[in-house]
Design an enzyme around this catalytic site. Sequence first.
Site, mmCIF file in Angstrom:
data_model
loop_
_atom_site.group_PDB
_atom_site.id
_atom_site.type_symbol
_atom_site.label_atom_id
_atom_site.label_comp_id
_atom_site.label_asym_id
_atom_site.label_seq_id
_atom_site.Cartn_x
_atom_site.Cartn_y
_atom_site.Cartn_z
ATOM 1 N N ARG A 5 0.812 -1.210 0.000
ATOM 2 C CA ARG A 5 0.000 0.000 0.000
ATOM 3 C C ARG A 5 0.854 1.274 0.000
ATOM 4 O O ARG A 5 0.369 2.361 -0.200
ATOM 5 C CB ARG A 5 -0.899 0.053 1.245
ATOM 6 C CG ARG A 5 -1.974 -0.987 1.245
ATOM 7 C CD ARG A 5 -3.025 -0.658 0.195
ATOM 8 N NE ARG A 5 -4.043 -1.666 0.219
ATOM 9 C CZ ARG A 5 -3.917 -2.838 -0.381
ATOM 10 N NH1 ARG A 5 -2.854 -3.109 -1.088
ATOM 11 N NH2 ARG A 5 -4.875 -3.732 -0.289
ATOM 12 N N ASP A 177 -11.941 -5.861 -5.945
ATOM 13 C CA ASP A 177 -10.748 -5.380 -5.251
ATOM 14 C C ASP A 177 -9.679 -5.099 -6.295
ATOM 15 O O ASP A 177 -9.035 -6.009 -6.817
ATOM 16 C CB ASP A 177 -10.279 -6.445 -4.253
ATOM 17 C CG ASP A 177 -9.112 -5.973 -3.398
ATOM 18 O OD1 ASP A 177 -8.133 -5.454 -3.964
ATOM 19 O OD2 ASP A 177 -9.181 -6.128 -2.165
ATOM 20 N N LEU A 178 -9.505 -3.826 -6.612
ATOM 21 C CA LEU A 178 -8.649 -3.441 -7.728
ATOM 22 C C LEU A 178 -7.296 -2.958 -7.224
ATOM 23 O O LEU A 178 -7.200 -1.940 -6.536
ATOM 24 C CB LEU A 178 -9.335 -2.356 -8.558
ATOM 25 C CG LEU A 178 -10.742 -2.723 -9.057
ATOM 26 C CD1 LEU A 178 -11.327 -1.589 -9.891
ATOM 27 C CD2 LEU A 178 -10.709 -4.023 -9.865
ATOM 28 N N GLU A 179 -6.265 -3.689 -7.584
ATOM 29 C CA GLU A 179 -4.903 -3.364 -7.190
ATOM 30 C C GLU A 179 -3.954 -3.711 -8.321
ATOM 31 O O GLU A 179 -4.303 -4.473 -9.225
ATOM 32 C CB GLU A 179 -4.513 -4.142 -5.925
ATOM 33 C CG GLU A 179 -5.475 -3.958 -4.757
ATOM 34 C CD GLU A 179 -5.035 -4.724 -3.529
ATOM 35 O OE1 GLU A 179 -3.876 -4.544 -3.109
ATOM 36 O OE2 GLU A 179 -5.845 -5.504 -2.981
ATOM 37 N N GLY A 180 -2.761 -3.185 -8.285
ATOM 38 C CA GLY A 180 -1.762 -3.494 -9.304
ATOM 39 C C GLY A 180 -2.268 -3.202 -10.699
ATOM 40 O O GLY A 180 -2.880 -2.161 -10.964
#
Length: 535
Positions: A5, A177-180
């Site tokens: 994060r 869940d949006l990451e990277g």
Amino acid sequence: MARARKAAAQDAVERAQAPESDGGRRLSVWRVIGAALVAAVVVSAGAVGFQWWSAKAAVDVRPWFASYVDVTATPRFAFENLGSTDTKDAVLSFVVSSKQDPCEPSWGAAYTLDEARGSLDLDRRIARLQQQGGTVAVSFGGQRNDELAVGCTDESALKKAYASVVDRYKVGTIDLDLEGSGLSDSGAAERRAAAIASLQQERRTTGKSLAVWLTLPVAPTGMTSDATDAIAAMLKAKVDIAGVNVMTMDFGDAKKAKTSMAKTAESAVSAAQRQLGVLYDRAGLHQSDPSLWAKLGATPMIGQNDVEAEVFTLQDAAAFNSWAVSTGLGRMSMWSANRDKTCGSNYVDLSVVSDACSGVNQGKKTFAATLAKGFAGHIALGEGAVTTAEPTTAAAKDDPKTSPYPIWADKNSYLKGTKVVWHHNVYQAKWWTKGDVPDNPVLNAWETPWELVGPVLPGETPIPQPTLPAGTYPTWSGTTPYDKGQRVLFDGVPFEAKWWTQGDSPEAASADPDSSPWAPLTQDEIDQILGGSGR
């Protein structure tokens, strides 16, 4: 979730926060929302009123709490047991692209949906939670693997992939869940928004709802530009967003050293609320202040965060919960239910994040109970969910034709891990057992060798059970001496001698495995025998 994060915090959008209005935030928020809903319907029959009304109609209007559960983590977390707690709901994570086909959904890139049904008994465990009044949502994405829209470039196939998960688990709520790359890839954002919008509209035409939550990284100053772009893409595609859940964790250098995790989380959510209002205004879908708070959720990482200096304590949880309830936040979650316990004495370095404990001394308290106070609603329920328990009386007859496992019999011996059906439920042996009724109403779990897995599901048929034919090995005899490595059958179960023995019954192997000269064969060894290579 809960990984890397720092970058999100350092890249946070630096935007001035609008002055807070205690009058707008400290009143009875849910009364304000009720009045605003009526006003929206009466005053406006246009797109704005409909959009707001439909978003509220799609979900339980009351604020809700649900822990994330890492489905594929080791050791396996028995989320179905949440049904016996006050925090029954769960957000199961994460569905991602399989390694073989980017358009095929999988759990953690480790199990296809069918494999998860078999290896994890996932479908049955979901049904067990539902029997006890719990509800699940499914989360797509996360940090470690590819969210479906990243590699699945065919929009039709992408929609089919999302739909296959929604239909299989009959969920009424999904979490993205949006990451990277799932967050930064603009092409993926457009495909995802178009597929979700089409799926949501298709379900509405058949009378089914689909609440869509976006889970996004946040810093004390607000969401990153990638995060706000993801929201904008959804609104542009006319997705009716139930809410935006910000990950209040791993703030890194963006967190002031002397500011508590609770206060830092409050700042992050407040900044996100202002940004969300701007995004809705730009889309021509103005939302009132109470409505915006109701469309926001927060997910702290309990205990030790990935950033070593950041620890979200039980005191932080209580303070953040009090603020969230008074503000009118629509959702509270946490990462994760797997971690909601004190680490054991064998876990030495508490500054290193564990997937199975929080890293702080919790005593008899749980983060779930602390964060859930005041969040009395539930995840939107999907159609066809199991909400009542199957009969468990002697009158409930089990049919071998519709039972996935053999029906329990008092004369049979069962090894640890063996599954049976009894009174329309599936049970698994915790140790070797014979003659113990699976649904014996004991007061304590340690009094029974059986663990309830969940109900027999509609449409199930017998799963082929490997058995060894009579004569594969000699039947054990108390008068026969056996050398190390010799195998016998005892009540049809194969055992192997660990050392020379005579007169020692294999029956005692499960009760005292260390001192017993016998060890039951594993399922892999039995499979090898049946394949002709293990005899």
